[in-house]
Design a protein around this motif. Structure first.
Motif, mmCIF file in Angstrom:
data_model
loop_
_atom_site.group_PDB
_atom_site.id
_atom_site.type_symbol
_atom_site.label_atom_id
_atom_site.label_comp_id
_atom_site.label_asym_id
_atom_site.label_seq_id
_atom_site.Cartn_x
_atom_site.Cartn_y
_atom_site.Cartn_z
ATOM 1 N N ASP A 30 0.806 -1.214 0.000
ATOM 2 C CA ASP A 30 0.000 0.000 0.000
ATOM 3 C C ASP A 30 0.843 1.270 0.000
ATOM 4 O OD1 ASP A 30 -2.316 -1.399 -0.010
ATOM 5 O OD2 ASP A 30 -2.461 -1.516 2.187
ATOM 6 N N ALA A 31 2.159 1.101 0.171
ATOM 7 C CA ALA A 31 3.001 2.290 0.294
ATOM 8 C C ALA A 31 2.956 3.096 -0.992
ATOM 9 C CB ALA A 31 4.438 1.879 0.598
ATOM 10 N N PRO A 32 2.892 4.435 -0.877
ATOM 11 C CA PRO A 32 2.858 5.255 -2.090
ATOM 12 C C PRO A 32 4.189 5.206 -2.840
ATOM 13 C CG PRO A 32 2.861 6.632 -0.121
ATOM 14 C CD PRO A 32 2.776 5.224 0.337
ATOM 15 N N LEU A 33 4.097 5.373 -4.158
ATOM 16 C CA LEU A 33 5.279 5.332 -5.017
ATOM 17 C C LEU A 33 6.319 6.363 -4.579
ATOM 18 C CD1 LEU A 33 6.809 4.497 -7.557
ATOM 19 C CD2 LEU A 33 5.349 6.024 -8.889
ATOM 20 N N MET A 34 5.821 7.551 -4.178
ATOM 21 C CA MET A 34 6.714 8.635 -3.778
ATOM 22 C C MET A 34 7.756 8.201 -2.749
ATOM 23 S SD MET A 34 6.159 11.565 -5.138
ATOM 24 C CE MET A 34 6.329 12.980 -4.069
ATOM 25 N N GLU A 35 7.334 7.269 -1.862
ATOM 26 C CA GLU A 35 8.240 6.902 -0.775
ATOM 27 C C GLU A 35 9.260 5.848 -1.186
ATOM 28 O OE1 GLU A 35 5.928 6.138 2.774
ATOM 29 O OE2 GLU A 35 4.666 7.864 2.276
ATOM 30 N N GLN A 36 9.188 5.396 -2.459
ATOM 31 C CA GLN A 36 10.201 4.464 -2.951
ATOM 32 C C GLN A 36 11.271 5.187 -3.757
ATOM 33 O OE1 GLN A 36 9.609 1.476 -1.754
ATOM 34 N NE2 GLN A 36 7.714 2.367 -0.962
ATOM 35 N N ILE A 37 11.006 6.464 -4.036
ATOM 36 C CA ILE A 37 11.821 7.185 -5.027
ATOM 37 C C ILE A 37 12.986 7.921 -4.383
ATOM 38 C CG2 ILE A 37 11.774 9.215 -6.518
ATOM 39 C CD1 ILE A 37 9.013 8.381 -7.351
ATOM 40 N N HIS A 38 14.101 7.848 -5.051
ATOM 41 C CA HIS A 38 15.266 8.648 -4.675
ATOM 42 C C HIS A 38 15.625 9.480 -5.883
ATOM 43 C CE1 HIS A 38 18.021 9.467 -1.623
ATOM 44 N NE2 HIS A 38 18.241 8.245 -1.201
ATOM 45 N N LEU A 39 15.524 10.799 -5.756
ATOM 46 C CA LEU A 39 15.677 11.655 -6.926
ATOM 47 C C LEU A 39 16.950 12.493 -6.834
ATOM 48 C CD1 LEU A 39 14.312 13.053 -9.480
ATOM 49 C CD2 LEU A 39 13.506 14.746 -7.851
ATOM 50 N N VAL A 40 17.756 12.440 -7.890
ATOM 51 C CA VAL A 40 18.799 13.450 -8.059
ATOM 52 C C VAL A 40 18.497 14.137 -9.376
ATOM 53 C CG1 VAL A 40 21.256 13.922 -8.311
ATOM 54 C CG2 VAL A 40 20.503 12.152 -6.749
ATOM 55 N N GLY A 41 17.827 15.268 -9.272
ATOM 56 C CA GLY A 41 17.349 15.970 -10.459
ATOM 57 C C GLY A 41 18.456 16.732 -11.146
ATOM 58 N N HIS A 42 18.093 17.526 -12.179
ATOM 59 C CA HIS A 42 19.157 18.282 -12.845
ATOM 60 C C HIS A 42 19.631 19.433 -11.968
ATOM 61 C CE1 HIS A 42 15.441 20.240 -14.150
ATOM 62 N NE2 HIS A 42 16.139 21.341 -14.196
ATOM 63 N N ARG A 43 18.784 19.836 -10.980
ATOM 64 C CA ARG A 43 19.285 20.756 -9.960
ATOM 65 C C ARG A 43 19.773 19.926 -8.785
ATOM 66 N NH1 ARG A 43 13.724 23.799 -10.083
ATOM 67 N NH2 ARG A 43 13.236 21.606 -9.859
ATOM 68 N N ASP A 44 20.813 20.399 -8.108
ATOM 69 C CA ASP A 44 21.471 19.557 -7.111
ATOM 70 C C ASP A 44 20.651 19.366 -5.834
ATOM 71 O OD1 ASP A 44 23.689 18.988 -8.614
ATOM 72 O OD2 ASP A 44 24.711 20.834 -8.037
ATOM 73 N N GLY A 45 19.720 20.286 -5.556
ATOM 74 C CA GLY A 45 18.921 20.145 -4.341
ATOM 75 C C GLY A 45 19.731 20.316 -3.076
ATOM 76 N N LEU A 46 20.759 21.159 -3.144
ATOM 77 C CA LEU A 46 21.601 21.398 -1.968
ATOM 78 C C LEU A 46 21.444 22.851 -1.543
ATOM 79 C CD1 LEU A 46 24.835 19.703 -3.317
ATOM 80 C CD2 LEU A 46 23.223 18.711 -1.704
ATOM 81 N N LYS A 47 21.588 23.094 -0.256
ATOM 82 C CA LYS A 47 21.573 24.461 0.253
ATOM 83 C C LYS A 47 23.013 24.946 0.371
ATOM 84 C CE LYS A 47 17.224 25.254 0.717
ATOM 85 N NZ LYS A 47 16.636 26.205 -0.229
ATOM 86 N N THR A 48 23.341 26.012 -0.356
ATOM 87 C CA THR A 48 24.737 26.438 -0.408
ATOM 88 C C THR A 48 25.235 26.970 0.936
ATOM 89 O OG1 THR A 48 23.939 28.524 -1.266
ATOM 90 C CG2 THR A 48 24.823 26.974 -2.855
ATOM 91 N N ALA A 49 24.333 27.442 1.784
ATOM 92 C CA ALA A 49 24.780 28.018 3.056
ATOM 93 C C ALA A 49 25.080 26.935 4.087
ATOM 94 C CB ALA A 49 23.725 28.979 3.599
ATOM 95 N N LEU A 50 24.579 25.723 3.855
ATOM 96 C CA LEU A 50 24.808 24.642 4.813
ATOM 97 C C LEU A 50 26.012 23.811 4.376
ATOM 98 C CD1 LEU A 50 21.162 23.377 5.416
ATOM 99 C CD2 LEU A 50 22.431 25.122 6.654
ATOM 100 N N THR A 51 26.621 23.125 5.341
ATOM 101 C CA THR A 51 27.756 22.280 4.993
ATOM 102 C C THR A 51 27.258 21.009 4.304
ATOM 103 O OG1 THR A 51 27.704 21.044 7.046
ATOM 104 C CG2 THR A 51 28.968 23.072 7.048
ATOM 105 N N ALA A 52 28.194 20.321 3.651
ATOM 106 C CA ALA A 52 27.833 19.082 2.965
ATOM 107 C C ALA A 52 27.206 18.100 3.956
ATOM 108 C CB ALA A 52 29.081 18.470 2.325
ATOM 109 N N ARG A 53 27.788 18.031 5.160
ATOM 110 C CA ARG A 53 27.269 17.095 6.153
ATOM 111 C C ARG A 53 25.854 17.470 6.557
ATOM 112 N NH1 ARG A 53 30.775 17.732 10.479
ATOM 113 N NH2 ARG A 53 32.269 16.233 9.647
ATOM 114 N N GLU A 54 25.622 18.764 6.782
ATOM 115 C CA GLU A 54 24.281 19.204 7.179
ATOM 116 C C GLU A 54 23.264 18.902 6.092
ATOM 117 O OE1 GLU A 54 25.131 23.009 10.099
ATOM 118 O OE2 GLU A 54 25.398 23.235 7.951
ATOM 119 N N ASN A 55 23.662 19.120 4.834
ATOM 120 C CA ASN A 55 22.762 18.810 3.738
ATOM 121 C C ASN A 55 22.376 17.333 3.744
ATOM 122 O OD1 ASN A 55 21.964 20.877 1.668
ATOM 123 N ND2 ASN A 55 24.122 21.398 1.882
#
Lengths: 222, 252, 218
Positions: free
Chosen positions: C86-111
């Protein structure tokens, strides 16, 4: 699930603290607005102290709206919003976390600074606590009404201009009851508690409506 | 001019400033101690304003320093835009919070003085209001520094803003005077000589010099911190890239 | 070396395999702004399989990924997932889109910590994930300090901090040098070995032997 909620809250607070986010700018903008009013009205302290609560409320309202367009825009631009969508956390709760972070970094400091800025408009001492109190319970309503507008304009380049136009009319009730509760401390026929409790009710209602509407708007984003 | 060019080298500046700093701090501490002693224990209370007059000993130097630091920032802005002096934007960035602080001290002491004198903490009198507007300009400049990430780009943008503000300061001052003249006339530097009693003038002058030295010492410290912050930033980026290359070579 | 240890950890982690899952599209069509982007698209993606999605710019590669993420509604046809209950598809997905989805002000570890808390199903700790992609030394640096290639790799490290079976990658190798591309192939291979599935939009070859190419658009 609560872990994801806290993660969003914590991240937004960290971003606000680090990147010179909207919170402190809103505070400076608030100060600027309060300073500008006497230049237009003249330095008559009696007049200023009579309309002091109105000035403070208008200032807080505009200062809240001014940075709100960034609420979801940053996450939309860098792709973080896609990550949040992929979380098991319902989008409504994600919006709640972001709105809460916005209020903690914007509304709360505005409410706390209000008595200090009250000095500039010769706000009587007995009115300071009521003004701060009404802002404290009223600004969450502004954050969450604004969140709906921010969600609608998240994908737009010129969201900054259109957001206040969308949202300002919706803030009228908050402004009415906020100012009238603050004014009641300066005398008048209305007891403080009546408008104050209505203001609390408005905040609680927008907390629910705003979150649901903003989440719906984000789902429609594409 | 030659010394200015030599100073342009940040390393040289770091060495020179570390030698100068103790002298500035020592002289400031000495002058402030003497000045405050004279101000609080020797100078008489004013016959009209009573003991509250002593607030002036902090208020006046703070107002003067708020203006002086803005002028320094304007010169630094020229240094950034015209002479492209590499330390100019460092000097400017370091000056902004210090100037803002003195403007704030001026406002707070003014308010504290106003309560017993005017019966209210704040009156929209021309001079206080001008300082308040100056404070707002300072905040704007600091906000721009914080918003722009890249130091060299931010430096030029802030320099333009600072100069625009500098041109505007006299206009603002004039407008505010026009808008409201309520304050007492200026009393220290007047054409007919100072009207202030010498027993008060001396501590005021000593404190003014002491506060100026203190402010300059703070400015040096802030500049050193900014230079080191930029170095750390650059070195960190270099190091990350170097380690990255190293890891890539190992992998091959 | 810590880095190679972490790489082995990553391998060890992928030994825990995912329950089998199948994503299938039937007669899928996409319309954007009134323009038909693609239609009659059918495919099945099962556990341990990878699809390299190719096509011209504007052929609808990113649109298809957006559709699987639920951000875009199909104009016709449907997407189906089996094997996840019954789990929704969304919760199976791992997305790395064409944008990196990272916050530049946070450290790599925090991200990465943020993503782990957000997506759940914790995999490697952030520091080990960074070691596995060969960037252990940037953990404490704000992402804004990093080069485009380094940012891309931090974005890819997201795939390791949370365990989700279906990887959706949009141009994963953009801004990566050859060594990093090899690293990416290794990551994808171990994901497939653990029974995961990958759908990657790409211009060049993916480098995976098991990958099927699927060309969409005209």
């Amino acid at each position: 699930m609560s872990e994801a909620f806290l993660a969003i809250l914590k991240r937004d607070l960290a971003l606000a603290a680090r990147a010179g986010g909207g919170g402190e700018l809103a505070l400076v903008f608030f100060l600027t607005l309060v300073v500008l009013v006497p230049f237009a009205l003249g330095p008559d302290l009696n007049l200023l102290s009579r309309i002091g609560p109105a000035i403070l409320w208008l200032g807080a309202l505009l200062a809240t709206l001014i940075g709100l367009d960034r609420l979801f825009q940053g996450d939309e631009e860098d792709g973080s919003l896609d990550l949040i969508r992929a979380s098991a956390l319902p989008l409504e709760l994600a919006v709640l976390a972001k709105g809460l972070a916005h209020w903690l970094t914007t509304g709360l400091p505005l409410a706390l600074a209000a008595p200090l800025l009250g000095l500039l408009v010769a706000l009587p001492a007995e009115a300071m606590l009521p003004v701060a109190g009404t802002l404290l319970v009223g600004t969450p309503a502004l954050s969450f009404i604004g969140a709906t507008g921010a969600a609608l304009t998240a994908g737009l380049k010129r969201g900054g201009l259109i957001l206040p136009i969308l949202v300002a009319p919706l803030t009228v009730p908050v402004l009415i009851f906020g100012v009238s509760a603050s004014n009641s401390a300066l005398g008048g026929t209305v007891p403080f508690l009546t408008p104050f409790l209505i203001l609390c009710a408005l905040s609680l209602a927008t907390l629910v409506i705003g979150t649901i509407a903003a989440a719906a708007a984000l789902r429609q984003a594409d | 001019m030659a010394s200015l060019i030599e100073l342009a080298n940040p390393t040289r500046f770091m060495r020179l400033s570390s030698r100068l700093l103790p002298w500035f701090v020592g002289a400031a501490a000495l002058l402030l101690a003497v000045g405050f002693y004279l101000a609080f224990f020797v100078a008489p209370a004013d016959y009209q304003q009573g003991e509250t007059i002593r607030i002036m000993f902090v208020h006046v130097p703070a107002a003067w320093l708020a203006l002086m630091f803005y002028s320094m920032m304007a010169v630094s802005a020229l240094g950034t835009l015209v002479w492209r002096h590499p330390l100019a934007d460092v000097a400017q960035k370091a000056a902004a919070p210090i100037g803002a602080c003195f403007a704030l001290i001026c406002l707070i002491t003014g308010a504290l003085w106003g309560k017993p004198m005017w019966g209210t903490y704040w009156v929209w009198d021309a001079r206080l209001t001008s300082v308040l507007v100056l404070f707002l300009i300072y905040l704007g400049i600091m906000a721009l520094w914080r918003t722009l990430d890249d130091p060299s780009r931010a430096g030029r943008a802030v320099a333009i803003l600072t100069l625009v503000g500098f041109v505007n300061v006299p206009i603002i001052k004039f407008s505010v005077d026009w808008w409201n003249t309520l304050h007492q006339p200026a009393s220290v530097f007047r054409a007919g000589g100072p009207t202030i009693h010498p027993a008060m003038l001396w501590p005021l002058l000593i404190l003014a010099v002491g506060f100026t030295l203190l402010a300059l010492a703070l400015h040096l410290v802030a500049m050193r911190a900014e230079i080191m912050r930029r170095r750390v930033r650059t070195l960190t980026i270099f190091e990350a890239e170097r380690l990255d290359r190293l890891a890539a070579e190992v992998a091959i | 070396m810590a880095a190679s240890d972490a790489r082995e950890d990553a391998l060890a982690l992928t030994q825990i395999s995912y329950p089998p899952l199948t994503l299938s599209a039937e007669d899928l069509a996409c319309r954007r702004g009134g323009r038909l982007v693609f239609e009659n698209l059918d495919f099945t993606l099962g556990s341990g399989e990878a699809i390299a999605l190719t096509g011209r710019n504007g052929a609808g590669k990113s649109s298809l990924i957006a559709m699987i993420c639920g951000r875009l509604r199909p104009a016709a046809g449907r997407l189906r997932v089996t094997g996840i209950g019954d789990a929704p598809l969304m919760e199976q997905i791992h997305l790395v889109g064409h944008r990196d989805g990272l916050k530049t002000a946070l450290t790599a570890r925090e991200n990465l910590d943020f993503v782990q808390a957000l997506l759940g199903e914790p995999g490697l700790p952030a520091d080990e994930a960074l070691a596995a992609i060969g960037l252990p030394h940037v953990a404490a640096l704000p992402v804004g300090y990093l080069s485009a290639g380094q940012r891309r790799r931090v974005a890819l490290a997201r795939l390791l901090v949370s365990r989700r079976p279906l990887w959706l990658l949009d141009e994963p190798a953009s801004a990566l040098d050859t060594a990093s591309q090899r690293m990416l192939v290794g990551l994808m291979q171990s994901h497939l070995d653990a029974g995961g599935a990958i759908l990657a939009a790409t211009h060049g070859p993916l480098g995976l032997e098991a990958a099927r190419e699927m060309r969409i658009g005209p």
